[in-house]
Design an enzyme around this catalytic site. Structure first.
Site, PDB file in Angstrom:
ATOM      1  N   HIS A  55       0.844  -1.202   0.000  1.00 31.27           N
ATOM      2  CA  HIS A  55       0.000   0.000   0.000  1.00 31.27           C
ATOM      3  C   HIS A  55       0.875   1.246   0.000  1.00 31.27           C
ATOM      4  O   HIS A  55       2.092   1.158   0.136  1.00 31.27           O
ATOM      5  CB  HIS A  55      -0.984  -0.011   1.173  1.00 31.27           C
ATOM      6  CG  HIS A  55      -0.372   0.071   2.528  1.00 31.27           C
ATOM      7  ND1 HIS A  55       0.376  -0.953   3.082  1.00 31.27           N
ATOM      8  CD2 HIS A  55      -0.403   1.053   3.479  1.00 31.27           C
ATOM      9  CE1 HIS A  55       0.764  -0.612   4.294  1.00 31.27           C
ATOM     10  NE2 HIS A  55       0.321   0.599   4.557  1.00 31.27           N
ATOM     11  N   HIS A  57       1.369   3.975   1.918  1.00 28.99           N
ATOM     12  CA  HIS A  57       1.886   4.752   3.049  1.00 28.99           C
ATOM     13  C   HIS A  57       3.418   4.843   3.018  1.00 28.99           C
ATOM     14  O   HIS A  57       4.099   3.865   2.697  1.00 28.99           O
ATOM     15  CB  HIS A  57       1.412   4.140   4.365  1.00 28.99           C
ATOM     16  CG  HIS A  57      -0.035   4.433   4.644  1.00 28.99           C
ATOM     17  ND1 HIS A  57      -0.790   3.695   5.534  1.00 28.99           N
ATOM     18  CD2 HIS A  57      -0.865   5.392   4.152  1.00 28.99           C
ATOM     19  CE1 HIS A  57      -2.028   4.191   5.581  1.00 28.99           C
ATOM     20  NE2 HIS A  57      -2.090   5.213   4.751  1.00 28.99           N
ATOM     21  N   ASP A  59       5.766   4.787   5.175  1.00 34.22           N
ATOM     22  CA  ASP A  59       6.589   3.862   5.956  1.00 34.22           C
ATOM     23  C   ASP A  59       6.667   2.482   5.300  1.00 34.22           C
ATOM     24  O   ASP A  59       7.358   1.600   5.811  1.00 34.22           O
ATOM     25  CB  ASP A  59       6.088   3.751   7.401  1.00 34.22           C
ATOM     26  CG  ASP A  59       4.686   3.191   7.518  1.00 34.22           C
ATOM     27  OD1 ASP A  59       3.819   3.553   6.700  1.00 34.22           O
ATOM     28  OD2 ASP A  59       4.432   2.401   8.453  1.00 34.22           O
ATOM     29  N   HIS A  60       6.003   2.322   4.153  1.00 32.69           N
ATOM     30  CA  HIS A  60       6.098   1.087   3.380  1.00 32.69           C
ATOM     31  C   HIS A  60       6.705   1.317   1.990  1.00 32.69           C
ATOM     32  O   HIS A  60       7.051   0.347   1.317  1.00 32.69           O
ATOM     33  CB  HIS A  60       4.714   0.439   3.232  1.00 32.69           C
ATOM     34  CG  HIS A  60       4.168  -0.065   4.531  1.00 32.69           C
ATOM     35  ND1 HIS A  60       4.096  -1.401   4.861  1.00 32.69           N
ATOM     36  CD2 HIS A  60       3.676   0.606   5.612  1.00 32.69           C
ATOM     37  CE1 HIS A  60       3.588  -1.531   6.076  1.00 32.69           C
ATOM     38  NE2 HIS A  60       3.331  -0.327   6.542  1.00 32.69           N
ATOM     39  N   HIS A 115      -7.701  -0.504   5.201  1.00 31.62           N
ATOM     40  CA  HIS A 115      -6.651   0.358   5.750  1.00 31.62           C
ATOM     41  C   HIS A 115      -6.383   1.493   4.768  1.00 31.62           C
ATOM     42  O   HIS A 115      -6.323   2.667   5.151  1.00 31.62           O
ATOM     43  CB  HIS A 115      -5.402  -0.468   5.997  1.00 31.62           C
ATOM     44  CG  HIS A 115      -4.258   0.283   6.604  1.00 31.62           C
ATOM     45  ND1 HIS A 115      -4.282   0.791   7.878  1.00 31.62           N
ATOM     46  CD2 HIS A 115      -3.041   0.612   6.092  1.00 31.62           C
ATOM     47  CE1 HIS A 115      -3.134   1.407   8.133  1.00 31.62           C
ATOM     48  NE2 HIS A 115      -2.367   1.312   7.057  1.00 31.62           N
ATOM     49  N   ASP A 132      -0.520  -3.869   6.193  1.00 35.29           N
ATOM     50  CA  ASP A 132      -1.184  -3.354   7.383  1.00 35.29           C
ATOM     51  C   ASP A 132      -2.666  -3.728   7.408  1.00 35.29           C
ATOM     52  O   ASP A 132      -3.482  -3.039   8.019  1.00 35.29           O
ATOM     53  CB  ASP A 132      -1.048  -1.828   7.450  1.00 35.29           C
ATOM     54  CG  ASP A 132       0.362  -1.383   7.837  1.00 35.29           C
ATOM     55  OD1 ASP A 132       1.228  -2.260   8.033  1.00 35.29           O
ATOM     56  OD2 ASP A 132       0.592  -0.167   7.915  1.00 35.29           O
ATOM     57  N   HIS A 170       4.139  -4.678  10.823  1.00 29.93           N
ATOM     58  CA  HIS A 170       4.541  -4.034  12.072  1.00 29.93           C
ATOM     59  C   HIS A 170       4.620  -5.032  13.226  1.00 29.93           C
ATOM     60  O   HIS A 170       3.910  -6.034  13.248  1.00 29.93           O
ATOM     61  CB  HIS A 170       3.538  -2.936  12.468  1.00 29.93           C
ATOM     62  CG  HIS A 170       3.527  -1.761  11.562  1.00 29.93           C
ATOM     63  ND1 HIS A 170       4.332  -0.656  11.758  1.00 29.93           N
ATOM     64  CD2 HIS A 170       2.812  -1.513  10.433  1.00 29.93           C
ATOM     65  CE1 HIS A 170       4.100   0.230  10.799  1.00 29.93           C
ATOM     66  NE2 HIS A 170       3.185  -0.275   9.983  1.00 29.93           N
TER      67      HIS A 170
END
Length: 258
Positions: A55, A57, A59-60, A115, A132, A170
């Site tokens: 996805h 975001h 942080d990915h 998400h 996530d 995570h």
């Protein structure tokens, strides 16, 4: 043999590295940072072969551009995100496949919105890279989707083979299990899992991967149709709840406030 290695990023992210014994090339999943990946490649004399993204975001995805400066490799990711990922070379949707021939691995694409609007998961070789969407003991927050969408996404994942190993984005397991015990305080499988995870984390070991058959027994976000979870949702809401989407929505909102 395929081996999957967890690289830590930020405070609690995992970047997954997939390698076959017979090849120095690896695929990496959700590299939010490039540095842990580059250090791992150098330390173990490996080459980057592909990047998989679940996805949009940061942080990915944040490490992708820097990794592409070091290796010209395909980047596989979701076609349906509201915030397109400009580094993708292949945009994937439900029932598409990714063939990583040097790993001897074919991954099926499962669309799992909730998400984010276009979140996907990669499934194959007995492994699920769930980003996530599905965590051990929990599920992702509803940033761009509805509770009904997320429940239907998790229903797809819940139906996968029981022995599927879950590699999520995570290290949230201890906090997730604390909430799960608020929902199902008498769940023996959950109590056993809490002890195991506490032991692993005390040794700074990942709580992952987790096996799907185990998650079905203690993850409240896969147990919306269990009487114990329906009863907990009803007590929380102050009204009788049996509809799957309603139960799930109540549990998700409870977790947000936990």
């Amino acid at each position: 043999m395929i081996k999957v290695t967890a690289l830590s990023a930020f405070s609690d992210n995992y970047i997954w590295v997939i390698k076959h014994d017979n090849d120095a090339r690896v695929a990496v999943v959700d590299p939010g940072q490039a540095e842990p990946v580059l250090a791992h490649l150098e330390q173990h004399q490996l080459e980057l072969g592909a990047i998989l993204i679940t996805h949009h975001h940061p942080d990915h995805t944040g490490g992708v551009k820097k990794l592409l400066q070091h290796a010209d490799v395909p980047v596989y990711g979701p076609a349906g995100e509201q915030h397109p990922i400009d580094t993708l070379s292949a945009r994937l949707a439900q029932d598409d496949q990714v063939d990583l021939d040097w790993l001897g691995l074919t991954l099926d694409i499962i669309e799992v919105p909730g998400h984010t609007a276009g979140h996907i998961a990669f499934h194959g070789g007995g492994m699920l890279f769930s980003g996530d969407t599905l965590f051990s003991g929990g599920c992702g927050k509803l940033f761009e989707g509805t509770a009904a969408q997320m429940r239907k996404s998790l229903e797809k994942l819940r139906a996968l083979p029981a022995a599927t190993l879950i590699y999520c984005g995570h290290e949230y397991t201890e906090k997730n299990l604390a909430f799960a015990q608020a929902v199902e305080p008498d769940n023996a499988a959950l109590a056993e899992r809490v002890e195991k995870v506490q032991t692993w984390r005390a040794q700074d070991l990942p709580s992952l991967p987790s096996m799907l058959k185990d998650e079905r027994g203690f993850n409240p976000f896969l147990r919306w149709d269990q009487q114990s979870v329906m009863s907990a949702a009803s007590e929380r809401a102050g009204t009788q709840q049996t509809d799957p989407d309603t139960v799930f929505a109540t549990i998700r909102a409870w977790k947000d406030a936990f």
